[in-house]
Scaffold this motif. Structure first.
Motif: not given
Length: 105
Positions: A28-36, A94-105
């Motif tokens: 799920x994404x796209x995943x960007x640098x800063x995603x936590x 396999x582990x699946x990690x879930x999180x959030x991308x940083x807010x769009x700037x």
């Protein structure tokens, strides 16, 4: 937290006390640098890992899109939770990690 980033961990390449480099497939994404990332989906293990770099085809990249793979470096705590577990069928899961991308700037 709205989950808008999800990575399946295929391989742990290296791990230290403060970070981990892994081969992932983006679910799920796209995943960007800063995603936590704060949770391992199936085990519900808490983690606190932030994407610091993404490499695709041996080149730095700004995103990894769903269905694509990448080498991702994460910093923070919980790297040991990313190792595969043995499921009810006796197979490696396999582990699946879930999180959030940083807010769009």
């Amino acid at each position: 937290m709205t989950v808008d980033a999800e990575l399946q961990i295929h391989e742990v390449r290296s791990a230290t006390a403060t970070g981990v480099t892994v081969v992932v497939r983006c679910l799920r994404g796209p995943v960007r640098p800063g995603a936590r990332f704060s949770l391992v989906r199936d085990t519900r293990a808490p983690i606190d890992l932030t994407v610091t770099s993404i490499v695709r085809y041996n080149r730095p990249d700004h995103t990894v899109d769903p269905g694509h793979s990448a080498l991702v470096t994460l910093r923070g705590t919980g790297a040991r939770e990313l190792r595969p577990t043995i499921g009810e069928t006796g197979r490696e899961v396999m582990a699946v990690v879930q999180g959030a991308n940083p807010a769009a700037s």
